[in-house]
Structures are given as C-alpha cells and as structure tokens.
Design a protein around this motif. Structure first.
Motif, short mmCIF file in Angstrom:
data_model
loop_
_atom_site.label_atom_id
_atom_site.label_comp_id
_atom_site.label_asym_id
_atom_site.label_seq_id
_atom_site.Cartn_x
_atom_site.Cartn_y
_atom_site.Cartn_z
N GLY A 21 46.62 38.76 36.01
CA GLY A 21 47.91 39.40 35.84
C GLY A 21 47.76 40.83 35.38
N LEU A 22 48.80 41.32 34.73
CA LEU A 22 48.87 42.72 34.29
C LEU A 22 48.76 42.79 32.77
CD1 LEU A 22 49.54 45.74 34.84
CD2 LEU A 22 51.96 45.09 34.63
N VAL A 23 47.93 43.72 32.29
CA VAL A 23 47.75 43.88 30.85
C VAL A 23 47.52 45.35 30.55
CG1 VAL A 23 45.24 43.51 30.94
CG2 VAL A 23 46.50 42.94 28.85
N GLN A 24 47.87 45.76 29.35
CA GLN A 24 47.62 47.14 28.95
C GLN A 24 46.17 47.29 28.50
OE1 GLN A 24 50.59 48.07 25.97
NE2 GLN A 24 51.91 48.99 27.52
N ALA A 25 45.68 48.52 28.58
CA ALA A 25 44.33 48.81 28.13
C ALA A 25 44.14 48.37 26.68
CB ALA A 25 44.04 50.30 28.27
N GLY A 26 43.01 47.73 26.42
CA GLY A 26 42.73 47.19 25.11
C GLY A 26 43.14 45.74 24.94
N GLY A 27 43.88 45.23 25.90
CA GLY A 27 44.35 43.86 25.83
C GLY A 27 43.33 42.85 26.34
N SER A 28 43.75 41.59 26.37
CA SER A 28 42.86 40.50 26.77
C SER A 28 43.53 39.63 27.84
CB SER A 28 42.53 39.62 25.57
OG SER A 28 41.83 40.35 24.58
N LEU A 29 42.70 39.02 28.64
CA LEU A 29 43.15 38.02 29.61
C LEU A 29 42.08 36.94 29.69
CD1 LEU A 29 44.50 40.08 32.67
CD2 LEU A 29 45.85 38.60 31.15
N ARG A 30 42.52 35.78 30.12
CA ARG A 30 41.59 34.66 30.31
C ARG A 30 41.78 34.12 31.71
NH1 ARG A 30 38.75 31.21 26.83
NH2 ARG A 30 38.53 29.03 27.49
N LEU A 31 40.68 34.09 32.47
CA LEU A 31 40.68 33.48 33.79
C LEU A 31 40.02 32.11 33.68
CD1 LEU A 31 39.43 36.49 35.97
CD2 LEU A 31 41.76 35.93 35.29
N SER A 32 40.43 31.22 34.57
CA SER A 32 39.73 29.95 34.63
C SER A 32 39.53 29.54 36.08
CB SER A 32 40.49 28.86 33.88
OG SER A 32 39.64 27.73 33.68
N CYS A 33 38.53 28.70 36.28
CA CYS A 33 38.16 28.24 37.61
C CYS A 33 37.92 26.75 37.51
CB CYS A 33 36.91 28.98 38.06
SG CYS A 33 36.22 28.45 39.62
N ALA A 34 38.65 25.97 38.28
CA ALA A 34 38.50 24.52 38.28
C ALA A 34 37.82 24.09 39.57
CB ALA A 34 39.86 23.87 38.16
N ALA A 35 36.80 23.26 39.42
CA ALA A 35 36.02 22.81 40.57
C ALA A 35 36.32 21.36 40.90
CB ALA A 35 34.53 22.98 40.29
N SER A 36 36.25 21.04 42.18
CA SER A 36 36.39 19.66 42.63
C SER A 36 35.55 19.46 43.88
CB SER A 36 37.86 19.32 42.92
OG SER A 36 38.36 20.12 43.97
N GLY A 37 35.26 18.21 44.16
CA GLY A 37 34.57 17.88 45.40
C GLY A 37 33.07 17.91 45.35
#
Length: 125
Positions: free
Chosen positions: A10-26
């Motif tokens: 998504g969108l965040v200002q400089a200095g901010g934080s984000l968390r991505l995740s990846c779910a696996a199957s198969g």
C-alpha cells in the motif's frame, strides 16, 4: 507445484512501516528457500531478502539491511517481510518467491522457481 499468494503493501509516508506476507500452498513449504524481490519501473528485479528452509540463515540486499526483516512460519506456510523506515526509493512492486533447496540463498531472480502475484508498495516523501 507451489502457489504463492501475497498480502499487504500500500501507500505509506517516508519513515513509516509496512508488513508484507506471502502464503504458500500446494507443496512442502519447509523444502523451499524463500525470498523477497522488488522491481521499480524501468529497473531490473532486485533481491531484497531471503531465508533458509528452517529460518536459520537470512540474507538481505545492501539497500535494506537494518530496516527490513524477513522471517518464516513453517507451521503456517507463511513468509512475512517487515519493512521499517521506508524511503521513497523503496517504492516498487514486491514479489515473494520460492527456491528449490540449495546450500545457499539465491540472490538472483533466475534462481527461484515459483513467484507470487506481486504487490505495490509506494512511499511518499
């Protein structure tokens, strides 16, 4: 065949934080080294972080060291990427990827066998 589904971004200002995740199957998740890459417009896909099958070894791209943290939860088949102190130059599409096991964590996109759908991260100044 492994399927990788990404969430977060998504969108965040400089200095901010984000968390991505990846779910696996198969597949057998713990058989794979996992990685995160990113690609900005007009640039090649860049290695961001990687983690070994059981999480004992990690690697980071020079531009994200000290700011990003990769981890994995083999029970949940998930690979989060915590991104702190984000900067405008971190703006890119981020991809998770799975690599058949090798003794080292691959830093080239060509070393990976399966890819997530990509997710946009935009950092405003």
């Amino acid at each position: 065949q492994v399927q990788l589904v990404q969430t977060g971004g998504g969108l965040v200002q400089a200095g901010g934080s984000l968390r991505l995740s990846c779910a696996a199957s198969g597949g057998t998740f713990s058989s794979y080294t996992m990685g995160w890459f990113r690609q900005a417009p007009g640039k090649e896909r860049e290695f961001v972080a990687g983690i070994s099958r059981h999480g004992g070894m990690t690697e980071y791209g020079d531009s994200v060291k000290g700011r990003f943290t990769i981890s994995r939860d083999n029970a949940a088949n998930a690979v989060p990427l915590q991104m702190n102190n984000l900067q405008p130059e971190d703006t890119a599409i981020y991809y998770c990827a799975a690599q058949f096991w090798r003794p080292t964590i691959g830093k080239s996109a060509s070393a990976y066998n399966y890819w997530g759908q990509g997710t946009q991260v935009t950092v405003s100044s």
